[in-house]
Design a protein around this motif. Structure first.
Motif, PDB file in Angstrom:
ATOM      1  N   GLY A 301      -6.397  -8.221   8.693  1.00  0.00           N
ATOM      2  CA  GLY A 301      -6.194  -6.836   7.968  1.00  0.00           C
ATOM      3  C   GLY A 301      -7.029  -6.382   6.891  1.00  0.00           C
ATOM      4  O   GLY A 301      -6.980  -5.152   6.338  1.00  0.00           O
ATOM      5  N   CYS A 302      -8.003  -7.229   6.558  1.00  0.00           N
ATOM      6  CA  CYS A 302      -9.026  -7.238   5.394  1.00  0.00           C
ATOM      7  C   CYS A 302     -10.339  -6.944   6.089  1.00  0.00           C
ATOM      8  O   CYS A 302     -11.289  -6.793   5.115  1.00  0.00           O
ATOM      9  CB  CYS A 302      -8.994  -8.349   4.545  1.00  0.00           C
ATOM     10  N   THR A 303     -10.615  -7.384   7.195  1.00  0.00           N
ATOM     11  CA  THR A 303     -12.072  -7.280   7.868  1.00  0.00           C
ATOM     12  C   THR A 303     -12.319  -6.127   8.657  1.00  0.00           C
ATOM     13  O   THR A 303     -11.393  -5.260   9.120  1.00  0.00           O
ATOM     14  CB  THR A 303     -11.933  -8.807   8.572  1.00  0.00           C
ATOM     15  N   ASN A 304     -13.359  -5.944   8.866  1.00  0.00           N
ATOM     16  CA  ASN A 304     -14.150  -4.682   9.591  1.00  0.00           C
ATOM     17  C   ASN A 304     -14.588  -5.378  10.986  1.00  0.00           C
ATOM     18  O   ASN A 304     -15.263  -4.881  11.744  1.00  0.00           O
ATOM     19  CB  ASN A 304     -15.259  -4.114   9.062  1.00  0.00           C
ATOM     20  N   PHE A 305     -14.200  -6.709  11.255  1.00  0.00           N
ATOM     21  CA  PHE A 305     -14.619  -7.389  12.402  1.00  0.00           C
ATOM     22  C   PHE A 305     -13.669  -6.850  13.635  1.00  0.00           C
ATOM     23  O   PHE A 305     -13.726  -7.199  15.004  1.00  0.00           O
ATOM     24  CB  PHE A 305     -14.731  -8.755  12.322  1.00  0.00           C
ATOM     25  N   THR A 306     -12.398  -6.394  13.186  1.00  0.00           N
ATOM     26  CA  THR A 306     -11.243  -6.161  14.232  1.00  0.00           C
ATOM     27  C   THR A 306     -10.790  -4.882  14.416  1.00  0.00           C
ATOM     28  O   THR A 306     -11.232  -3.932  13.321  1.00  0.00           O
ATOM     29  CB  THR A 306     -10.306  -7.057  13.767  1.00  0.00           C
ATOM     30  N   SER A 307     -10.127  -4.369  15.346  1.00  0.00           N
ATOM     31  CA  SER A 307      -9.474  -3.289  15.543  1.00  0.00           C
ATOM     32  C   SER A 307      -7.920  -3.506  15.688  1.00  0.00           C
ATOM     33  O   SER A 307      -7.456  -4.457  15.798  1.00  0.00           O
ATOM     34  CB  SER A 307     -10.105  -2.605  16.917  1.00  0.00           C
ATOM     35  N   ARG A 308      -7.305  -2.273  15.483  1.00  0.00           N
ATOM     36  CA  ARG A 308      -5.761  -2.518  15.526  1.00  0.00           C
ATOM     37  C   ARG A 308      -5.238  -3.156  16.997  1.00  0.00           C
ATOM     38  O   ARG A 308      -4.395  -3.939  16.963  1.00  0.00           O
ATOM     39  CB  ARG A 308      -5.035  -1.174  15.392  1.00  0.00           C
ATOM     40  N   SER A 309      -5.874  -2.599  18.045  1.00  0.00           N
ATOM     41  CA  SER A 309      -5.685  -2.835  19.233  1.00  0.00           C
ATOM     42  C   SER A 309      -5.890  -4.287  19.550  1.00  0.00           C
ATOM     43  O   SER A 309      -5.118  -5.405  20.156  1.00  0.00           O
ATOM     44  CB  SER A 309      -6.055  -2.246  20.414  1.00  0.00           C
ATOM     45  N   GLY A 310      -6.892  -4.933  18.911  1.00  0.00           N
ATOM     46  CA  GLY A 310      -7.561  -6.312  19.272  1.00  0.00           C
ATOM     47  C   GLY A 310      -6.575  -7.318  18.337  1.00  0.00           C
ATOM     48  O   GLY A 310      -6.206  -8.459  18.944  1.00  0.00           O
ATOM     49  N   VAL A 311      -6.164  -6.904  17.376  1.00  0.00           N
ATOM     50  CA  VAL A 311      -5.378  -7.427  16.350  1.00  0.00           C
ATOM     51  C   VAL A 311      -4.149  -7.860  16.847  1.00  0.00           C
ATOM     52  O   VAL A 311      -3.368  -9.055  16.971  1.00  0.00           O
ATOM     53  CB  VAL A 311      -5.080  -6.904  15.112  1.00  0.00           C
ATOM     54  N   LYS A 312      -3.422  -6.738  17.575  1.00  0.00           N
ATOM     55  CA  LYS A 312      -2.108  -6.688  18.255  1.00  0.00           C
ATOM     56  C   LYS A 312      -2.249  -7.742  19.379  1.00  0.00           C
ATOM     57  O   LYS A 312      -1.391  -8.565  19.679  1.00  0.00           O
ATOM     58  CB  LYS A 312      -1.597  -5.300  18.792  1.00  0.00           C
ATOM     59  N   LYS A 313      -3.157  -7.864  20.188  1.00  0.00           N
ATOM     60  CA  LYS A 313      -3.507  -8.581  21.407  1.00  0.00           C
ATOM     61  C   LYS A 313      -3.511 -10.005  21.014  1.00  0.00           C
ATOM     62  O   LYS A 313      -2.673 -10.774  21.622  1.00  0.00           O
ATOM     63  CB  LYS A 313      -4.782  -7.985  22.117  1.00  0.00           C
ATOM     64  N   GLU A 314      -4.396 -10.266  19.769  1.00  0.00           N
ATOM     65  CA  GLU A 314      -4.393 -11.724  19.449  1.00  0.00           C
ATOM     66  C   GLU A 314      -3.162 -12.146  18.929  1.00  0.00           C
ATOM     67  O   GLU A 314      -2.812 -13.199  19.111  1.00  0.00           O
ATOM     68  CB  GLU A 314      -5.436 -11.708  18.257  1.00  0.00           C
ATOM     69  N   MET A 315      -2.438 -11.157  18.110  1.00  0.00           N
ATOM     70  CA  MET A 315      -1.059 -11.862  17.567  1.00  0.00           C
ATOM     71  C   MET A 315      -0.079 -12.079  18.693  1.00  0.00           C
ATOM     72  O   MET A 315       0.606 -13.020  18.827  1.00  0.00           O
ATOM     73  CB  MET A 315      -0.565 -10.628  16.836  1.00  0.00           C
ATOM     74  N   ARG A 316      -0.082 -11.206  19.740  1.00  0.00           N
ATOM     75  CA  ARG A 316       0.954 -11.611  21.185  1.00  0.00           C
ATOM     76  C   ARG A 316       0.469 -13.121  21.568  1.00  0.00           C
ATOM     77  O   ARG A 316       1.484 -13.713  22.225  1.00  0.00           O
ATOM     78  CB  ARG A 316       0.666 -10.271  22.108  1.00  0.00           C
ATOM     79  N   ILE A 317      -0.704 -13.364  21.624  1.00  0.00           N
ATOM     80  CA  ILE A 317      -1.126 -14.532  22.462  1.00  0.00           C
ATOM     81  C   ILE A 317      -0.945 -15.798  21.338  1.00  0.00           C
ATOM     82  O   ILE A 317      -0.486 -17.100  21.462  1.00  0.00           O
ATOM     83  CB  ILE A 317      -2.539 -14.466  22.675  1.00  0.00           C
ATOM     84  N   SER A 318      -1.445 -15.542  20.063  1.00  0.00           N
ATOM     85  CA  SER A 318      -1.668 -16.657  19.041  1.00  0.00           C
ATOM     86  C   SER A 318      -0.218 -17.074  18.621  1.00  0.00           C
ATOM     87  O   SER A 318       0.018 -18.316  18.139  1.00  0.00           O
ATOM     88  CB  SER A 318      -2.536 -16.435  17.992  1.00  0.00           C
TER      89      SER A 318
END
Length: 339
Positions: A301-318
Motif C-alpha cells: 500500500g506504500c509503493t509504486n511497484f504495485t497495482s490494485r489488481s496485482g495486490v489483490k491477486k497476491e493476497m489471494r495466493i499468499s
C-alpha cells in the motif's frame, strides 16, 4: 481562512477580494510536524485549509499550481517555489496526499471545480491554465473541468521538487520530470509509520508468544521466542522495504519470506539453535518467514511497484499460504510438547 494559515505573511488584494500570502521558509514547527506525521502521530489531522493562496506577489498572468491540503504536500510545494510568484490552489483532500486522494476521489473533478469557482479564480487570473501534479491525474477528468470552468489542465511533474525546473522549461514535462522513482530514501521514510501501525499487533501477539513460550519452557525461552517474533516483524516492516530492489522475486510476500528465512538463520545462530530440538527448529523456520511475509505484504500500500489488481491477486495466493505455514508451525510445536 485567516492569519493562522501556516506561513501566513499578509493579505494580497486581487480582483476577487483578498488572498492570503504565504511564505516559503519552513519553521522548526513545520519540520517537527512533518517528523510527527512520518511516525503517524496526528497524521489524519495534519492539514491546512483548502482555498487559494499567493506565493510571492503573483499577478493575473502568473501560473496556478494545484495541490492537496495534506500539510506535508503544502509545505513541500511552497518551499520549492521560494522566490517565485505563483498562485497555489489547495484542494480539500481531508489531509490525504495527492496520489492517495486521487485514488479515493477527493483529489478529483468535483472538488477541483468547486475550488476554482469558490475562489473566484476566473476573476483573479487572465489565463485559463492550471498545473496539476501527474499523480493527481487518476482522480481528475480534465475535459470535464474545462467544460465546467473554462480552465485547461496541464500535468506538470511527478515530484513537487521538480516544479521549478518545469516552470523554467516553459511548462514542458521532460521524461525525467515524469519519471516515478522509489529510491532508498523514499522507501526508508515510509518505514516509521508502518512500524507505528503495527504496534498494536506487535504488543498483542508478541505478548501472547512470550507468555506461551515462557510457560512451556521458562523465562529465557519466552524472551528468545519474543525476540524471534520481533525480529521477524521488523524484517517484514523495515528490512524488506529497504532492500526491496535487491531481494529476488516480484512478489512482496515472497520477498518478505526470503528475508524471514535469513532472519531465522540469524536468530538460530545467535541464540544457540544447535541446542534446539528438531520440532522447535522446524516450527521456527516455518513460522518466522510467514510472519515476515505478512508484514512485507502490507507495504504494497506504500509503493509504486504495485497495482490494485496485482495486490489483490497476491493476497489471494499468499495469505492462505502464510496461514497454512503458521498453522503447521503451531501443530509441530504442540506435537513436540506431547510426543
Amino acid at each position: 481562512m485567516d492569519e493562522k494559515v501556516p506561513g501566513f505573511l499578509g493579505w494580497l488584494s486581487t480582483g476577487n477580494g483578498k488572498v492570503p500570502r504565504i511564505g516559503s521558509c519552513l519553521t522548526l514547527s513545520d519540520h517537527l510536524g512533518a517528523c510527527k506525521a512520518r511516525w503517524g502521530i496526528g497524521r489524519l489531522n495534519y492539514l491546512v485549509p483548502a482555498g487559494l493562496y499567493a506565493i510571492g506577489d503573483p499577478t493575473s498572468e502568473d501560473p496556478v499550481v494545484v495541490t492537496a491540503n495534506y500539510k506535508m504536500s503544502y509545505d513541500i510545494v511552497r518551499r520549492v517555489l521560494s522566490g517565485r510568484n505563483v498562485w497555489l490552489l489547495v484542494l480539500e483532500t481531508f489531509g490525504i496526499n495527492v496520489w492517495c486522494a486521487a485514488g479515493k476521489g477527493t483529489f478529483g473533478t468535483d472538488e477541483l471545480v468547486k475550488r476554482i469557482n469558490g475562489s473566484g479564480l476566473a476573476n483573479i487570473v487572465k489565463h485559463r491554465r492550471l498545473i496539476l501534479p501527474i499523480l493527481g491525474a487518476p482522480g481528475v477528468a480534465a475535459h470535464e473541468v474545462t467544460g465546467r470552468t473554462g480552465f485547461s489542465i496541464k500535468y506538470g511533474t511527478i515530484r513537487a521538487a521538480d516544479l521549478p525546473e518545469y516552470l523554467d522549461n516553459g511548462m514542458v514535462t521532460t521524461p525525467a520530470l515524469g519519471e516515478l522513482t522509489f529510491s532508498f530514501y523514499e522507501r526508508l521514510v515510509l518505514v516509521p509509520v508502518e512500524i507505528v501501525h503495527a504496534l498494536k499487533s506487535l504488543i498483542l501477539f508478541g505478548g501472547l508468544i512470550f507468555l506461551t513460550a515462557a510457560l512451556a519452557g521458562g523465562l529465557t525461552v519466552g524472551i528468545v521466542a519474543f525476540l524471534a517474533f520481533l525480529g521477524a516483524v521488523m524484517t517484514g516492516l523495515a528490512i524488506t522495504p529497504i532492500l526491496l530492489p535487491w531481494i529476488p522475486t516480484r512478489s512482496f510476500a515472497a520477498k518478505g519470506a526470503l528475508a524471514g528465512v535469513a532472519w531465522s538463520v540469524i536468530i538460530y545462530l545467535l541464540k544457540g539453535g544447535d541446542n534446539w530440538s528438531l520440532p522447535v527448529t522446524l516450527a521456527a523456520f516455518i513460522a518466522l518467514p510467514a510472519i515476515s511475509a505478512f508484514y512485507a505484504l502490507n507495504f504494497t500500500g506504500c509503493t509504486n511497484f504495485t497495482s490494485r489488481s496485482g495486490v489483490k491477486k497476491e493476497m489471494r495466493i499468499s495469505i492462505p499460504v502464510m496461514g497454512a505455514m503458521l498453522l503447521v508451525s503451531t501443530l509441530i510445536f504442540i506435537a513436540a510438547r506431547f510426543l
